[in-house]
Design an enzyme around this catalytic site. Structure first.
Site, PDB file in Angstrom:
ATOM      1  N   HIS A   1       0.723  -1.282   0.161  1.00  0.00           N
ATOM      2  CA  HIS A   1       0.001  -0.031  -0.159  1.00  0.00           C
ATOM      3  C   HIS A   1       0.839   1.422   0.024  1.00  0.00           C
ATOM      4  O   HIS A   1       0.180   2.464  -0.009  1.00  0.00           O
ATOM      5  CB  HIS A   1      -0.937  -0.052   1.146  1.00  0.00           C
ATOM      6  CG  HIS A   1      -0.031   0.360   2.428  1.00  0.00           C
ATOM      7  ND1 HIS A   1       0.565  -0.642   3.002  1.00  0.00           N
ATOM      8  CD2 HIS A   1      -0.220   1.347   3.392  1.00  0.00           C
ATOM      9  CE1 HIS A   1       1.173   0.138   4.198  1.00  0.00           C
ATOM     10  NE2 HIS A   1       0.432   1.227   4.250  1.00  0.00           N
TER      11      HIS A   1
HETATM   12  C1  UD1 Z   1      -1.899   5.456   6.344  1.00  0.00           C
HETATM   13  C2  UD1 Z   1      -0.590   5.752   7.042  1.00  0.00           C
HETATM   14  C3  UD1 Z   1       0.379   4.778   6.809  1.00  0.00           C
HETATM   15  C4  UD1 Z   1       0.082   3.458   7.312  1.00  0.00           C
HETATM   16  C5  UD1 Z   1      -1.287   2.986   6.649  1.00  0.00           C
HETATM   17  C6  UD1 Z   1      -1.847   1.750   7.450  1.00  0.00           C
HETATM   18  C7  UD1 Z   1      -0.349   8.389   6.952  1.00  0.00           C
HETATM   19  C8  UD1 Z   1       0.561   9.367   6.195  1.00  0.00           C
HETATM   20  N1  UD1 Z   1      -0.091   6.953   6.269  1.00  0.00           N
HETATM   21  O1  UD1 Z   1      -1.685   5.303   5.106  1.00  0.00           O
HETATM   22  O2  UD1 Z   1       1.555   5.020   7.351  1.00  0.00           O
HETATM   23  O3  UD1 Z   1       0.998   2.318   6.994  1.00  0.00           O
HETATM   24  O4  UD1 Z   1      -2.431   4.224   7.055  1.00  0.00           O
HETATM   25  O5  UD1 Z   1      -2.754   1.212   7.003  1.00  0.00           O
HETATM   26  O6  UD1 Z   1      -1.137   8.509   7.851  1.00  0.00           O
HETATM   27  N2  UD1 Z   1      -9.318   4.501   2.566  1.00  0.00           N
HETATM   28  C9  UD1 Z   1     -10.359   3.658   2.628  1.00  0.00           C
HETATM   29  N3  UD1 Z   1     -10.900   3.530   3.742  1.00  0.00           N
HETATM   30  C10 UD1 Z   1     -10.343   3.797   4.954  1.00  0.00           C
HETATM   31  C11 UD1 Z   1      -9.310   4.336   4.948  1.00  0.00           C
HETATM   32  C12 UD1 Z   1      -8.702   4.825   3.789  1.00  0.00           C
HETATM   33  O7  UD1 Z   1     -11.043   3.414   1.585  1.00  0.00           O
HETATM   34  O8  UD1 Z   1     -10.948   3.444   6.076  1.00  0.00           O
HETATM   35  C13 UD1 Z   1      -8.691   4.946   1.416  1.00  0.00           C
HETATM   36  C14 UD1 Z   1      -8.861   6.253   0.792  1.00  0.00           C
HETATM   37  O9  UD1 Z   1      -9.220   6.445  -0.582  1.00  0.00           O
HETATM   38  C15 UD1 Z   1      -7.787   6.899   1.177  1.00  0.00           C
HETATM   39  C16 UD1 Z   1      -6.671   5.862   1.051  1.00  0.00           C
HETATM   40  O10 UD1 Z   1      -7.331   4.585   1.339  1.00  0.00           O
HETATM   41  O11 UD1 Z   1      -7.579   8.079   0.363  1.00  0.00           O
HETATM   42  C17 UD1 Z   1      -5.457   6.405   1.923  1.00  0.00           C
HETATM   43  O12 UD1 Z   1      -5.826   6.577   3.347  1.00  0.00           O
HETATM   44  P1  UD1 Z   1      -5.035   7.366   4.185  1.00  0.00           P
HETATM   45  O13 UD1 Z   1      -5.237   7.227   5.650  1.00  0.00           O
HETATM   46  O14 UD1 Z   1      -4.768   8.794   3.708  1.00  0.00           O
HETATM   47  O15 UD1 Z   1      -3.438   6.655   3.804  1.00  0.00           O
HETATM   48  P2  UD1 Z   1      -3.095   5.072   3.993  1.00  0.00           P
HETATM   49  O16 UD1 Z   1      -2.581   4.868   2.726  1.00  0.00           O
HETATM   50  O17 UD1 Z   1      -4.104   4.312   4.575  1.00  0.00           O
END
Ligand code: UD1
Length: 367
Positions: free
Chosen positions: A195
């Site tokens: 991811h």
């Molecule tokens: C975040 C952390 C990363 C960690 C990861 C674990 C930061 C900068 N990054 O990354 O260090 O390794 O979490 O999982 O804080 N989304 C969903 N459902 C959710 C949450 C997110 O569909 O419940 C999707 C959305 O499209 C979102 C994308 O995932 O834009 C990224 O989510 P985000 O929280 O921004 O960062 P992660 O890649 O999850």
């Protein structure tokens, strides 16, 4: 006040919150809801035994600035309302960055659990978060000696740093003791998770990632547990065009730990999974050029690999020729939650805080 918001925060916070509860000190649990899908959020909180948060902030997804700013605005309002004695943040996610900045500017002590980890790669958003959180934190709790060394070399006063071990180990070891699901029986399999923006956010990167996964699938069955980030792009890059790759949506923590515990191999780019595989003694190949968790390589089961050598590494695991002496790092023993609780409470007493006796939840008037 503990501030959590993402899946990897919950297994680190749960043992700390429980240990402080046992010491009968009042605490407030805040969930920013940076992660909100059930498997990434509430189901995992439930699995690791983290209680229902007192506050949910509905921050959700967005660009780094949007997400961090939203969390900061909502946390500032809440912290001003409930006036905690200190704010505890976990790991390197945007939630931790937002909480640390807000708390410090409101003149509150900041405690950082998992302080001092450094990948040296400033293109990783988490590296920026680590450096900034540690720069403002008052009590820096490190999971391992290299974390302590990094902080000392950055000029952090030694009396602010404590080596407490890894609370993630508390959760993994507790989870293993609970028969929550039956891992697959039969042929050896690998678990894959990918991811990181560098591996999934562009089409060329996604194609290279899929090629690496297929090299593993040439050796054994693969269960690819897909984080929402990058799921579509990896699919478009042909992830499922290999008969031994099975794709799974995100699964709750308990199922994931059990799935990994009986896997022959894990291929990942996650930080936490490098630690979990070391705790479980399962070989881990990390598709990254750096790691902020070198101890998982020097003492644990982890190896940093590239597309060029993933096939050879997977082959040697499949043939059983990948033998290495593996040691669980010092203080990754299932008791970090207690040590962290003791350090936090000792810090607060030292700095003159009158700790409210207490209750699991704050008075309704404070809500
Ligand atoms: C975040 C952390 C990363 C960690 C990861 C674990 C930061 C900068 N990054 O990354 O260090 O390794 O979490 O999982 O804080 N989304 C969903 N459902 C959710 C949450 C997110 O569909 O419940 C999707 C959305 O499209 C979102 C994308 O995932 O834009 C990224 O989510 P985000 O929280 O921004 O960062 P992660 O890649 O999850």
């Amino acid at each position: 006040m503990h501030v959590v918001g993402t899946r990897p925060n919950f297994p680190k916070a749960a043992p700390v919150v429980r240990a402080i509860e046992r010491r009968d000190v009042a605490q407030i649990l805040v969930h920013t809801e940076q992660h909100y899908d059930p498997a990434l959020s509430d189901e995992t909180m439930h699995d690791v035994g983290l209680r229902e948060p007192d506050y949910r902030l509905g921050v959700g997804s967005g660009s780094h600035a949007t997400q961090t700013a939203r969390a900061m605005v909502r946390l500032e309002e809440l912290i001003e309302k409930v006036s905690p004695a200190a704010v505890v943040v976990y790991g390197d996610v945007n939630t931790a960055l937002a909480a640390a900045l807000v708390a410090k500017k409101l003149l509150l002590p900041v405690v950082h659990v998992e302080a001092g980890l450094r990948s040296g790669d400033r293109e990783m958003p988490e590296e920026i978060n680590r450096v900034v959180v540690d720069a403002v934190a008052d009590l820096l709790l490190a999971t391992c000696q290299d974390g302590v060394d990094n902080l000392v070399s950055e000029g952090v006063a030694a009396d602010k740093i404590k080596m407490v071990g890894n609370p993630m180990a508390d959760s993994v070891l507790t989870m293993l003791g609970q028969a929550v699901c039956t891992p697959p029986e039969g042929p050896m399999y690998a678990v894959v998770t990918m991811h990181r923006p560098a591996n999934v956010d562009s089409m060329p990167a996604a194609k290279a990632t899929v090629a690496a996964i297929h090299h593993v699938a040439d050796q054994m069955d693969v269960v690819a547990v897909m984080h929402p980030r990058g799921r579509e792009r990896l699919d478009a890059a042909g992830l499922q065009r290999h008969e031994r790759v099975r794709v799974s949506p995100p699964i709750r923590y308990a199922e994931f730990v059990h799935l990994v515990s009986t896997a022959a191999l894990v291929l990942t780019d996650s930080g936490g999974i490098q630690e979990e595989t070391t705790i479980l003694g399962v070989p881990c190949l990390t598709l990254r050029t750096t790691t902020e968790r070198p101890i998982t390589v020097t003492q644990g089961t982890n190896r940093l690999i590239t597309l060029a050598n993933v096939r050879r590494e997977a082959e040697s695991v499949a043939r059983g020729t990948s033998t290495r002496a593996v040691m669980r790092p010092a203080l990754w023993d299932g008791h970090a939650g207690d040590r962290i609780a003791d350090e936090i409470l000792a810090y607060l007493r030292r700095t003159g805080t009158n700790l409210a006796a207490a209750t699991r939840h704050m008075e309704p008037a404070l809500r």
